[in-house]
Design a protein around this motif. Structure first.
Motif, PDB file in Angstrom:
ATOM      1  N   ARG A   1       0.831  -1.201   0.000  1.00 34.54           N
ATOM      2  CA  ARG A   1       0.000   0.000   0.000  1.00 34.54           C
ATOM      3  C   ARG A   1       0.873   1.262   0.000  1.00 34.54           C
ATOM      4  O   ARG A   1       2.012   1.243   0.466  1.00 34.54           O
ATOM      5  N   LEU A   2       0.311   2.332  -0.516  1.00 40.71           N
ATOM      6  CA  LEU A   2       0.975   3.635  -0.513  1.00 40.71           C
ATOM      7  C   LEU A   2       0.653   4.358   0.779  1.00 40.71           C
ATOM      8  O   LEU A   2      -0.475   4.285   1.282  1.00 40.71           O
ATOM      9  N   LEU A   3       1.640   5.080   1.309  1.00 38.96           N
ATOM     10  CA  LEU A   3       1.431   5.869   2.522  1.00 38.96           C
ATOM     11  C   LEU A   3       1.346   7.345   2.173  1.00 38.96           C
ATOM     12  O   LEU A   3       2.114   7.845   1.341  1.00 38.96           O
ATOM     13  N   PHE A   4       0.415   8.050   2.819  1.00 40.47           N
ATOM     14  CA  PHE A   4       0.233   9.487   2.610  1.00 40.47           C
ATOM     15  C   PHE A   4       0.115  10.189   3.954  1.00 40.47           C
ATOM     16  O   PHE A   4      -0.493   9.665   4.896  1.00 40.47           O
ATOM     17  N   ALA A   5       0.697  11.383   4.017  1.00 35.20           N
ATOM     18  CA  ALA A   5       0.361  12.313   5.090  1.00 35.20           C
ATOM     19  C   ALA A   5      -0.789  13.156   4.554  1.00 35.20           C
ATOM     20  O   ALA A   5      -0.581  14.044   3.716  1.00 35.20           O
ATOM     21  N   THR A   6      -2.010  12.852   4.989  1.00 38.06           N
ATOM     22  CA  THR A   6      -3.187  13.565   4.477  1.00 38.06           C
ATOM     23  C   THR A   6      -3.470  14.831   5.268  1.00 38.06           C
ATOM     24  O   THR A   6      -4.274  15.655   4.849  1.00 38.06           O
ATOM     25  N   SER A   7      -2.827  14.977   6.402  1.00 40.12           N
ATOM     26  CA  SER A   7      -2.899  16.192   7.208  1.00 40.12           C
ATOM     27  C   SER A   7      -1.566  16.318   7.918  1.00 40.12           C
ATOM     28  O   SER A   7      -0.956  15.312   8.299  1.00 40.12           O
ATOM     29  N   LEU A   8      -1.085  17.545   8.077  1.00 43.08           N
ATOM     30  CA  LEU A   8       0.234  17.761   8.675  1.00 43.08           C
ATOM     31  C   LEU A   8       0.169  18.200  10.131  1.00 43.08           C
ATOM     32  O   LEU A   8       1.000  17.795  10.936  1.00 43.08           O
ATOM     33  N   ASP A   9      -0.765  19.047  10.456  1.00 44.48           N
ATOM     34  CA  ASP A   9      -0.908  19.481  11.840  1.00 44.48           C
ATOM     35  C   ASP A   9      -2.398  19.675  12.139  1.00 44.48           C
ATOM     36  O   ASP A   9      -2.944  20.720  11.812  1.00 44.48           O
ATOM     37  N   PRO A  10      -3.040  18.638  12.694  1.00 48.97           N
ATOM     38  CA  PRO A  10      -2.483  17.416  13.269  1.00 48.97           C
ATOM     39  C   PRO A  10      -2.025  16.443  12.188  1.00 48.97           C
ATOM     40  O   PRO A  10      -2.638  16.336  11.122  1.00 48.97           O
ATOM     41  N   LEU A  11      -0.959  15.707  12.485  1.00 49.19           N
ATOM     42  CA  LEU A  11      -0.427  14.731  11.539  1.00 49.19           C
ATOM     43  C   LEU A  11      -1.349  13.519  11.452  1.00 49.19           C
ATOM     44  O   LEU A  11      -1.750  12.949  12.469  1.00 49.19           O
ATOM     45  N   LYS A  12      -1.695  13.136  10.208  1.00 52.86           N
ATOM     46  CA  LYS A  12      -2.504  11.942   9.957  1.00 52.86           C
ATOM     47  C   LYS A  12      -1.831  11.142   8.851  1.00 52.86           C
ATOM     48  O   LYS A  12      -1.536  11.686   7.782  1.00 52.86           O
ATOM     49  N   ILE A  13      -1.590   9.873   9.105  1.00 48.41           N
ATOM     50  CA  ILE A  13      -0.969   8.974   8.136  1.00 48.41           C
ATOM     51  C   ILE A  13      -2.016   7.981   7.646  1.00 48.41           C
ATOM     52  O   ILE A  13      -2.677   7.310   8.454  1.00 48.41           O
ATOM     53  N   VAL A  14      -2.168   7.905   6.327  1.00 50.54           N
ATOM     54  CA  VAL A  14      -3.166   7.040   5.706  1.00 50.54           C
ATOM     55  C   VAL A  14      -2.463   6.058   4.779  1.00 50.54           C
ATOM     56  O   VAL A  14      -1.538   6.437   4.041  1.00 50.54           O
ATOM     57  N   ALA A  15      -2.877   4.786   4.820  1.00 49.48           N
ATOM     58  CA  ALA A  15      -2.402   3.773   3.887  1.00 49.48           C
ATOM     59  C   ALA A  15      -3.485   3.561   2.827  1.00 49.48           C
ATOM     60  O   ALA A  15      -4.664   3.403   3.161  1.00 49.48           O
ATOM     61  N   ALA A  16      -3.087   3.572   1.540  1.00 48.27           N
ATOM     62  CA  ALA A  16      -4.049   3.473   0.449  1.00 48.27           C
ATOM     63  C   ALA A  16      -3.648   2.351  -0.502  1.00 48.27           C
ATOM     64  O   ALA A  16      -2.471   2.229  -0.874  1.00 48.27           O
ATOM     65  N   ASP A  17      -4.621   1.558  -0.901  1.00 46.71           N
ATOM     66  CA  ASP A  17      -4.406   0.506  -1.888  1.00 46.71           C
ATOM     67  C   ASP A  17      -4.542   1.122  -3.273  1.00 46.71           C
ATOM     68  O   ASP A  17      -5.637   1.552  -3.647  1.00 46.71           O
ATOM     69  N   PRO A  18      -3.459   1.200  -4.068  1.00 45.87           N
ATOM     70  CA  PRO A  18      -3.551   1.868  -5.377  1.00 45.87           C
ATOM     71  C   PRO A  18      -4.399   1.093  -6.382  1.00 45.87           C
ATOM     72  O   PRO A  18      -4.776   1.660  -7.416  1.00 45.87           O
TER      73      PRO A  18
END
Length: 411
Positions: free
Chosen positions: A241-258
């Motif tokens: 899966r691909l990892l994204f920072a979808t928000s920086l402050d607050p930090l949110k890490i999302v895993a996405a199936d391409p």
């Protein structure tokens, strides 16, 4: 009959007077608007002292005689909606693959010229929809002053009913390098909410070929999600899966199936309480890995990128925003969690004046074999034009590593 004619003439004269007043009022508003635009058109650039700009080039685009459909499985009957000139080209993204540099850029029938609704822009808004495409071309070399790029492929683009009401089609491309695979991240507005799409790059030679873009399923619930996802090229040995920072402050890490678009919220932090230029910190470029970045003993991997924030003009308000940029460092800690560090705000000058347009928006940071001592940073200026800045690598690393050293000093 004779008496009616003077009455009709008087009515016509009154209508003309009202029309003249309305036209004069509109022109006055337009000139006042333009005055505000010119008043706050530039902002003084404050670069980190260690960084040195080596090259700034404006991209001049031309069309190949035969524009190909970059997507392997084009949307039926609608893959190649063509924007009718005049068009604007901004928010470019640069990537180097197999020794070649490729550029993806947004083509649009509308430019808000940085959000300023002057008379010409108002006319476009009223009488012309905002259709967008994403086009791709190969860059032979970046030249001082002006670089020419021939656009040879257009991403499949169905104009969906319900997009908008003012945006139609793909916008704001970003290349993502994930191990040996390259992807293109795309944005589009659907029912006034941004939606993210990912397309895998199947081939780059002799032509760029993409798989059909797959929509990412939002994990943020109600409200308008952040559209500036920052890809984190961390390779998880147990997942593709691909990892994204979808928000920086607050930090949110999302895993996405391409392949399916399924997303999972992996980690979320509390807000740091730091005050930024404007309301919030937002993503700009994807993160990249780079040699020379200091790694702490508790960190497994470190990546660098660019983020931004914007503040509305003190007098003119929301239609006249001023952007600033931040060098941004994200690290995967050995305990599996993530840590984010952000520099002080600055902007990139595009000429010797050391001033920048209000909207100077970096969309990618890349390394190139042709420029081993520098980073290539692509910039969209004023939602109108495209540029690339070559900036000294060591200076950027000094800023990034300084964040790490400052943290160690506070422990």
């Amino acid at each position: 009959m004779i008496m009616r004619q003077p009455a009709q003439k008087a009515l016509m004269d009154e209508c003309l007077r009202v029309f003249a007043v309305v036209v004069a009022a509109l022109l006055l508003v337009g000139f006042i608007n333009l005055g505000f635009v010119l008043w706050a058109y530039h902002v003084t650039v404050v670069l980190p002292p260690a960084t040195v700009t080596q090259l700034a080039t404006k991209i001049k685009f031309s069309m190949a005689p035969d524009i190909k459909a970059a997507s392997a499985d084009a949307l039926s009957g609608q893959y190649a909606y063509v924007c009718k000139p005049p068009c604007f080209y901004w928010n470019p993204a640069v990537v180097t693959v197999k020794g070649h540099s490729f550029l993806a850029v947004r083509e649009s029938t509308k430019s808000l010229c940085g959000g300023a609704y002057i008379v010409r822009t108002a006319g476009l808004i009223l009488f012309r929809p905002a259709y967008s495409n994403v086009l791709i071309g190969k860059v032979e070399s970046f030249q001082p002053g002006m670089t020419s790029v021939e656009l040879t492929a257009r991403v499949a683009n169905g104009v969906l009913e319900g997009d908008g009401p003012v945006h139609f089609g793909f916008e704001d491309p970003r290349w993502m390098v994930h191990g040996e695979t390259v992807y293109l991240l795309l944005t589009r507005e659907i029912r006034n909410h941004p939606a993210l799409f990912v397309a895998r790059v199947r081939e780059v030679e002799p032509d760029v070929v993409l798989d059909t873009p797959v929509q990412m399923v939002s994990v943020h619930g109600a409200g308008t999600p952040e559209k500036n996802w920052m890809h984190v090229p961390y390779l998880d040995p147990d997942s593709d899966r691909l990892l994204f920072a979808t928000s920086l402050d607050p930090l949110k890490i999302v895993a996405a199936d391409p392949n399916t678009g399924d997303c999972e919220l992996m980690e979320t932090h509390e807000k740091t309480g730091r005050e930024y230029w404007g309301k919030r910190l937002s993503g700009s470029s994807p993160f990249i890995s780079s040699e020379g970045v200091l790694t702490a003993h508790d960190e497994e991997a470190v990546f660098i990128g660019l983020s931004h924030s914007k503040k509305n003009h003190a007098v003119y308000g929301g239609d006249l925003a001023i952007y600033v940029t931040y060098f941004t460092r994200i690290s995967r800690q050995r305990n599996g969690s993530w840590r984010l560090m952000v520099s002080d705000p600055f902007n990139f000058p595009l000429d010797d004046s050391m001033k920048s347009m209000r909207i100077n928006y970096p969309t990618s940071i890349a390394e190139s074999q042709d420029h081993p001592g520098a980073y290539l940073i692509s910039i969209g200026e004023m939602d109108c034009t495209s540029h690339v800045v070559k900036i000294e690598k060591q200076g950027v690393l000094d800023v990034i590593n300084g964040l790490m050293l400052l943290r160690l000093d506070t422990l």
